[in-house]
Design a protein around this motif. Sequence first.
Motif, PDB file in Angstrom:
ATOM      1  N   GLN A  50      41.885  43.017  32.748  1.00 52.66           N
ATOM      2  CA  GLN A  50      42.373  41.732  31.757  1.00 52.66           C
ATOM      3  C   GLN A  50      42.891  40.160  32.995  1.00 52.66           C
ATOM      4  O   GLN A  50      43.191  40.683  34.487  1.00 52.66           O
ATOM      5  N   LYS A  52      43.983  36.037  33.605  1.00 54.15           N
ATOM      6  CA  LYS A  52      45.548  36.293  32.743  1.00 54.15           C
ATOM      7  C   LYS A  52      45.429  35.119  31.639  1.00 54.15           C
ATOM      8  O   LYS A  52      46.247  34.990  30.538  1.00 54.15           O
ATOM      9  N   GLY A 136      45.532  42.288  34.698  1.00 54.15           N
ATOM     10  CA  GLY A 136      45.264  43.501  35.025  1.00 54.15           C
ATOM     11  C   GLY A 136      43.785  44.454  35.663  1.00 54.15           C
ATOM     12  O   GLY A 136      42.979  44.232  35.606  1.00 54.15           O
ATOM     13  N   GLY A 137      43.654  45.706  36.606  1.00 60.37           N
ATOM     14  CA  GLY A 137      41.997  46.145  36.936  1.00 60.37           C
ATOM     15  C   GLY A 137      41.786  45.057  38.229  1.00 60.37           C
ATOM     16  O   GLY A 137      42.747  44.338  38.353  1.00 60.37           O
ATOM     17  N   GLY A 182      42.546  40.980  41.993  1.00 59.68           N
ATOM     18  CA  GLY A 182      43.288  42.076  41.428  1.00 59.68           C
ATOM     19  C   GLY A 182      43.744  42.455  41.782  1.00 59.68           C
ATOM     20  O   GLY A 182      44.145  42.648  43.075  1.00 59.68           O
ATOM     21  N   HIS A 183      43.865  43.719  41.445  1.00 52.52           N
ATOM     22  CA  HIS A 183      45.507  44.297  41.755  1.00 52.52           C
ATOM     23  C   HIS A 183      45.040  46.267  42.566  1.00 52.52           C
ATOM     24  O   HIS A 183      43.660  46.524  41.727  1.00 52.52           O
TER      25      HIS A 183
END
Length: 183
Positions: A50, A52, A136-137, A182-183
């Motif tokens: 996802q 931003k 996310g992801g 990302g994360h």
Amino acid sequence: MKQLMKVAVLPVSAIFLLTACRNAPTNNTSVKEGEQEAVSTATISATAVQLKDDKLNAVYQQYAQLTTALTNGDAKAAQLAGNAIEAGAGALKDGGALAQSAAKITATADIEAQREAYSTLSNELIGLVKQAGVAGGVLYVDYCPMAMEDKGGYWLSGVEEIRNPYFGESMMTCGEVKEKVGH
């Protein structure tokens, strides 16, 4: 007696041929299922990420479809995804260059020309994604040194496994992960 043999052999031969012909589509179906599985995997990985920016996220979802189409060597599906990217990029603040690259993909049915435009499109999208950020992801920035006549080519992927859109089946795993976003 010879007449009787011909009459008996003919139905047996017909049954054999019909049975053989019925088995052939089953094999083709399994190939189609494998292709569908590849598309499903790309869709799942795309939805696991996802961005931003919602508009850019919508473009990325189509980009994932484009990547799958090029990986599978499907020029028609690439054109459809390119068309959707072009429309979505028009709504982005800095999406002009992205839309132009997508238009080149939509305008041709030549898979190699599509892959060339994909390289420019990928570079543009990578910059926009890094600027917007990932909510996310994880996205992987992949690189193939042999793409674009050994000049190299980058692409975004929602999975760590290399599935090369520049060469498809001929060199499916050629490349490496250069960066994570990302994360």
